[in-house]
Design a protein around this motif. Sequence first.
Motif, short mmCIF file in Angstrom:
data_model
loop_
_atom_site.label_atom_id
_atom_site.label_comp_id
_atom_site.label_asym_id
_atom_site.label_seq_id
_atom_site.Cartn_x
_atom_site.Cartn_y
_atom_site.Cartn_z
N TYR A 1 0.83 -1.21 0.00
CA TYR A 1 0.00 0.00 0.00
C TYR A 1 0.86 1.26 0.00
CZ TYR A 1 -3.81 3.14 1.19
OH TYR A 1 -4.73 4.15 1.17
N PRO B 1 -2.77 -0.12 -5.99
CA PRO B 1 -4.18 0.13 -5.64
C PRO B 1 -4.63 -0.80 -4.51
CG PRO B 1 -3.93 -0.07 -8.01
CD PRO B 1 -2.61 -0.43 -7.41
N SER B 2 -5.51 -0.30 -3.66
CA SER B 2 -5.91 -1.08 -2.48
C SER B 2 -6.63 -2.37 -2.85
CB SER B 2 -6.78 -0.23 -1.56
OG SER B 2 -7.92 0.21 -2.24
N PHE B 3 -7.39 -2.37 -3.97
CA PHE B 3 -8.07 -3.60 -4.38
C PHE B 3 -7.07 -4.67 -4.79
CE2 PHE B 3 -11.74 -0.71 -5.18
CZ PHE B 3 -12.59 -1.30 -4.25
N VAL B 4 -5.99 -4.27 -5.42
CA VAL B 4 -4.94 -5.22 -5.80
C VAL B 4 -4.27 -5.77 -4.55
CG1 VAL B 4 -2.73 -5.47 -7.00
CG2 VAL B 4 -4.55 -4.12 -8.03
N CYS B 5 -3.99 -4.89 -3.59
CA CYS B 5 -3.38 -5.33 -2.33
C CYS B 5 -4.27 -6.33 -1.60
CB CYS B 5 -3.11 -4.13 -1.41
SG CYS B 5 -1.91 -2.96 -2.05
N VAL B 6 -5.57 -6.01 -1.51
CA VAL B 6 -6.50 -6.89 -0.82
C VAL B 6 -6.61 -8.23 -1.55
CG1 VAL B 6 -8.94 -7.20 -0.22
CG2 VAL B 6 -7.79 -5.05 0.27
N GLY B 7 -6.61 -8.20 -2.87
CA GLY B 7 -6.68 -9.44 -3.65
C GLY B 7 -5.48 -10.33 -3.42
#
Length: 105
Positions: A44, A49-55
Amino acid sequence: MVNSVYQINKGINQSIEFKGLKAQYIWYLGGGVVVLMILFAVMYIVGLPSFVCVGIIGIAGTLLVLYIYRMSHKYGEHGMMKALAKRQVPKGIRVQSRKIFKMEK
């Protein structure tokens, strides 16, 4: 906030078991979660991007949980230590000289 009560000990002289994880595997899962949190923070901060990190963390976390549960069920409380110790035992011993077998009078 609702308080949850978890039963940890299963009896006297029994190993600690929590939700199917036995003994040291509880600590392995906790350590893995901490590493995943640090990895998320690093990704992060780098700017992903936060969605990529969460994925990525979601997939890695799922694989971590599956792997640790598989090790816990396969080896049990002491089995992994026994398996690691068994790998260190030599298959055979070679002696180049008969000198150690000679008896002196």
